[in-house]
Design an enzyme around this catalytic site. Structure first.
Site, PDB file in Angstrom:
ATOM      1  N   ASN A 106      55.956 -27.516  45.396  1.00  0.00           N
ATOM      2  CA  ASN A 106      56.106 -28.745  45.798  1.00  0.00           C
ATOM      3  C   ASN A 106      55.802 -29.822  44.673  1.00  0.00           C
ATOM      4  O   ASN A 106      54.642 -29.545  44.015  1.00  0.00           O
ATOM      5  CB  ASN A 106      55.410 -29.191  47.134  1.00  0.00           C
ATOM      6  CG  ASN A 106      55.844 -28.338  48.192  1.00  0.00           C
ATOM      7  OD1 ASN A 106      56.886 -27.691  48.039  1.00  0.00           O
ATOM      8  ND2 ASN A 106      55.006 -28.183  49.462  1.00  0.00           N
ATOM      9  N   ASP A 108      55.396 -33.013  45.510  1.00  0.00           N
ATOM     10  CA  ASP A 108      55.209 -34.289  46.285  1.00  0.00           C
ATOM     11  C   ASP A 108      53.780 -35.011  46.435  1.00  0.00           C
ATOM     12  O   ASP A 108      53.417 -36.067  47.164  1.00  0.00           O
ATOM     13  CB  ASP A 108      55.444 -34.143  47.595  1.00  0.00           C
ATOM     14  CG  ASP A 108      54.830 -32.870  48.394  1.00  0.00           C
ATOM     15  OD1 ASP A 108      55.660 -32.278  49.293  1.00  0.00           O
ATOM     16  OD2 ASP A 108      53.761 -32.644  48.121  1.00  0.00           O
ATOM     17  N   HIS A 123      55.857 -26.598  39.843  1.00  0.00           N
ATOM     18  CA  HIS A 123      57.175 -27.304  39.293  1.00  0.00           C
ATOM     19  C   HIS A 123      57.208 -28.600  39.112  1.00  0.00           C
ATOM     20  O   HIS A 123      58.065 -29.455  39.277  1.00  0.00           O
ATOM     21  CB  HIS A 123      58.231 -27.023  40.461  1.00  0.00           C
ATOM     22  CG  HIS A 123      58.551 -25.816  40.642  1.00  0.00           C
ATOM     23  ND1 HIS A 123      59.249 -25.095  41.885  1.00  0.00           N
ATOM     24  CD2 HIS A 123      58.826 -24.611  39.911  1.00  0.00           C
ATOM     25  CE1 HIS A 123      59.362 -23.905  41.727  1.00  0.00           C
ATOM     26  NE2 HIS A 123      59.323 -23.489  40.700  1.00  0.00           N
ATOM     27  N   CYS A 131      58.737 -37.857  28.427  1.00  0.00           N
ATOM     28  CA  CYS A 131      59.742 -38.098  27.364  1.00  0.00           C
ATOM     29  C   CYS A 131      60.485 -36.980  27.489  1.00  0.00           C
ATOM     30  O   CYS A 131      60.235 -35.813  27.516  1.00  0.00           O
ATOM     31  CB  CYS A 131      58.828 -38.257  26.212  1.00  0.00           C
ATOM     32  SG  CYS A 131      60.041 -38.380  24.717  1.00  0.00           S
ATOM     33  N   CYS A 149      61.129 -44.230  26.787  1.00  0.00           N
ATOM     34  CA  CYS A 149      59.794 -43.743  26.083  1.00  0.00           C
ATOM     35  C   CYS A 149      59.158 -44.723  25.136  1.00  0.00           C
ATOM     36  O   CYS A 149      59.819 -45.267  24.179  1.00  0.00           O
ATOM     37  CB  CYS A 149      60.038 -42.494  25.193  1.00  0.00           C
ATOM     38  SG  CYS A 149      58.387 -41.908  24.787  1.00  0.00           S
ATOM     39  N   CYS A 152      58.969 -42.948  21.429  1.00  0.00           N
ATOM     40  CA  CYS A 152      60.115 -42.657  20.608  1.00  0.00           C
ATOM     41  C   CYS A 152      61.380 -43.372  20.926  1.00  0.00           C
ATOM     42  O   CYS A 152      62.472 -43.251  20.346  1.00  0.00           O
ATOM     43  CB  CYS A 152      60.495 -41.082  20.594  1.00  0.00           C
ATOM     44  SG  CYS A 152      61.487 -40.549  22.169  1.00  0.00           S
ATOM     45  N   GLY A 189      55.521 -21.356  53.722  1.00  0.00           N
ATOM     46  CA  GLY A 189      56.652 -22.571  53.713  1.00  0.00           C
ATOM     47  C   GLY A 189      57.470 -22.275  52.498  1.00  0.00           C
ATOM     48  O   GLY A 189      57.919 -23.477  51.839  1.00  0.00           O
ATOM     49  N   THR A 190      57.685 -21.234  52.123  1.00  0.00           N
ATOM     50  CA  THR A 190      58.702 -21.129  50.993  1.00  0.00           C
ATOM     51  C   THR A 190      59.860 -20.185  51.418  1.00  0.00           C
ATOM     52  O   THR A 190      59.471 -19.004  52.158  1.00  0.00           O
ATOM     53  CB  THR A 190      58.127 -20.610  49.827  1.00  0.00           C
ATOM     54  OG1 THR A 190      58.903 -20.544  48.678  1.00  0.00           O
ATOM     55  CG2 THR A 190      57.115 -19.476  49.981  1.00  0.00           C
ATOM     56  N   ASN A 215      55.603 -18.843  58.071  1.00  0.00           N
ATOM     57  CA  ASN A 215      57.156 -19.457  58.126  1.00  0.00           C
ATOM     58  C   ASN A 215      57.738 -19.270  59.454  1.00  0.00           C
ATOM     59  O   ASN A 215      57.635 -18.244  59.991  1.00  0.00           O
ATOM     60  CB  ASN A 215      58.076 -18.690  57.036  1.00  0.00           C
ATOM     61  CG  ASN A 215      59.187 -19.466  56.686  1.00  0.00           C
ATOM     62  OD1 ASN A 215      59.943 -20.112  57.473  1.00  0.00           O
ATOM     63  ND2 ASN A 215      59.460 -19.504  55.259  1.00  0.00           N
TER      64      ASN A 215
HETATM   65  P1  OAD Z   1      63.259 -23.924  50.589  1.00  0.00           P
HETATM   66  O1  OAD Z   1      63.798 -25.188  51.156  1.00  0.00           O
HETATM   67  O2  OAD Z   1      63.851 -22.943  49.691  1.00  0.00           O
HETATM   68  O3  OAD Z   1      62.432 -23.237  51.718  1.00  0.00           O
HETATM   69  C1  OAD Z   1      61.679 -23.730  52.557  1.00  0.00           C
HETATM   70  C2  OAD Z   1      61.045 -22.651  53.438  1.00  0.00           C
HETATM   71  O4  OAD Z   1      60.440 -23.281  54.294  1.00  0.00           O
HETATM   72  C3  OAD Z   1      62.075 -22.034  54.326  1.00  0.00           C
HETATM   73  O5  OAD Z   1      61.762 -20.713  54.516  1.00  0.00           O
HETATM   74  C4  OAD Z   1      62.000 -22.669  55.872  1.00  0.00           C
HETATM   75  O6  OAD Z   1      62.103 -21.584  56.881  1.00  0.00           O
HETATM   76  C5  OAD Z   1      60.357 -22.985  55.772  1.00  0.00           C
HETATM   77  N1  OAD Z   1      59.884 -24.065  56.666  1.00  0.00           N
HETATM   78  C6  OAD Z   1      60.658 -25.119  57.091  1.00  0.00           C
HETATM   79  N2  OAD Z   1      59.658 -25.773  57.977  1.00  0.00           N
HETATM   80  C7  OAD Z   1      58.587 -25.308  58.142  1.00  0.00           C
HETATM   81  C8  OAD Z   1      57.452 -25.554  58.709  1.00  0.00           C
HETATM   82  N3  OAD Z   1      57.386 -26.569  59.321  1.00  0.00           N
HETATM   83  N4  OAD Z   1      56.260 -24.545  58.267  1.00  0.00           N
HETATM   84  C9  OAD Z   1      56.363 -23.934  57.346  1.00  0.00           C
HETATM   85  N5  OAD Z   1      57.667 -23.473  56.905  1.00  0.00           N
HETATM   86  C10 OAD Z   1      58.535 -23.853  57.075  1.00  0.00           C
HETATM   87  O7  OAD Z   1      61.928 -24.609  49.688  1.00  0.00           O
HETATM   88  P2  OAD Z   1      61.174 -23.984  48.682  1.00  0.00           P
HETATM   89  O8  OAD Z   1      60.746 -22.337  49.122  1.00  0.00           O
HETATM   90  O9  OAD Z   1      59.875 -24.513  48.286  1.00  0.00           O
HETATM   91  O10 OAD Z   1      62.333 -25.445  42.655  1.00  0.00           O
HETATM   92  O11 OAD Z   1      61.921 -23.847  47.277  1.00  0.00           O
HETATM   93  C11 OAD Z   1      61.369 -23.215  46.072  1.00  0.00           C
HETATM   94  C12 OAD Z   1      62.104 -23.921  44.909  1.00  0.00           C
HETATM   95  O12 OAD Z   1      63.485 -23.988  45.129  1.00  0.00           O
HETATM   96  C13 OAD Z   1      61.623 -25.366  44.993  1.00  0.00           C
HETATM   97  O13 OAD Z   1      60.255 -25.381  44.409  1.00  0.00           O
HETATM   98  C14 OAD Z   1      62.754 -25.855  43.985  1.00  0.00           C
HETATM   99  C15 OAD Z   1      63.842 -25.246  44.522  1.00  0.00           C
HETATM  100  O14 OAD Z   1      64.567 -24.682  43.450  1.00  0.00           O
HETATM  101  C16 OAD Z   1      62.529 -26.389  41.746  1.00  0.00           C
HETATM  102  O15 OAD Z   1      62.881 -27.559  41.888  1.00  0.00           O
HETATM  103  C17 OAD Z   1      62.371 -25.780  40.054  1.00  0.00           C
END
Ligand code: OAD
Length: 246
Positions: A106, A108, A123, A131, A149, A152, A189-190, A215
């Site tokens: 994240n 954030d 990330h 820049c 920037c 530059c 949460g991924t 999750n």
């Molecule tokens: P995703 O949006 O791909 O996945 C979010 C996950 O959180 C899902 O599996 C949901 O089931 C789960 N979820 C939703 N609500 C939840 C809760 N209350 N508690 C726990 N889990 C919950 O987001 P990411 O896996 O973070 O990369 O995505 C990975 C990367 O994909 C991001 O960092 C971004 C994107 O490309 C870049 O920006 C480089």
């Protein structure tokens, strides 16, 4: 979804015995703070766009003002958000475990706002400006559609990793080292869709760590985990900390 989530005793004992716990978080950890996950449908003006089409160097070069509008919209959403019990539970867990490494996908800043320190930002960070030419941190005139920037004179960009870009070397090295050393690896949460972040669990498993997924929705990799705790991180993580503190 039950209001509480029982944490298996064998997992509580593994955490109690752990010398080093590694946590990888994704957008789901911030969902209960009102921050849309990456694969949630975008709202309003941005509903017509796929994040994957905006978060790229090519999209920025094609229309930097559009990309800055998108990131300023995301900055406002996050600035208005507050850490949730899941973020605070992770910060508390660091006080209960001899060594805890927190790696977040994240951007954030909510882990830091909840009190977590030494957060590995895999990330980048939404609130940093860099820049575009050389990636150095910079502060520009934010009243401009596209800040410039001060060194530059080129364009500034948000300090996040875009699709097709490499992970900051230090973040990658520290994360791989932690995943390869830990006794317990929590993936929270991924969706585990994006590599190399999703590959950290494999390093931990190869190192003999206990793998835990938290999750509400089972992910494709769930079968590779020793424990899949089906629940919201804002519910499960406080339960996990409470179980440890007993
Ligand atoms: P995703 O949006 O791909 O996945 C979010 C996950 O959180 C899902 O599996 C949901 O089931 C789960 N979820 C939703 N609500 C939840 C809760 N209350 N508690 C726990 N889990 C919950 O987001 P990411 O896996 O973070 O990369 O995505 C990975 C990367 O994909 C991001 O960092 C971004 C994107 O490309 C870049 O920006 C480089």
């Amino acid at each position: 979804m039950t209001a509480t989530c029982d944490i298996p005793d064998v997992l509580v004992n593994a955490l109690r015995d752990a010398r080093h716990v590694c946590i990888l978080t994704g957008a789901g950890v911030s969902a209960e703070s009102g921050v849309p996950t990456f694969r949630d449908a975008q709202e309003g003006l941005w509903a017509q766009y796929e994040p994957q089409d905006l978060a790229t160097p090519e999209a920025f070069l094609a229309d930097p003002a559009l990309i800055w509008r998108w990131y300023r919209w995301r900055r406002q959403i996050v600035a208005d958000a507050k850490p949730n019990p899941g973020h605070y539970a992770i910060a508390r867990l660091a006080e209960l475990i001899p060594r805890l490494t927190l790696i977040t996908q994240n951007v954030d800043n909510l882990h830091q706002r909840a009190g977590s320190t030494d957060v590995i930002e895999f990330h980048g960070n939404l609130f940093e400006d860099r820049c575009f030419a050389d990636g150095t941190l910079a502060a520009g005139d934010d009243s401009l559609d596209v800040p410039m920037c001060p060194d530059c004179g080129g364009k500034l960009r948000p300090g996040v990793v875009w699709f097709g870009e490499v992970i900051p070397e230090a973040a990658l090295n520290e994360s791989c080292a932690a995943a390869s050393d830990c006794d317990v690896f929590l993936s929270v949460g991924t969706s585990s869709l994006v590599y190399p972040a999703a590959g950290l669990a494999d390093l931990a498993r190869d190192n003999g760590a206990t793998l835990v997924e938290i999750n509400p929705n089972s992910t494709m990799n769930a079968a590779d985990f020793d424990f899949a705790l089906a629940g919201k991180s804002g519910v499960v993580l406080p339960e996990l900390v409470a179980s440890l503190a007993l």
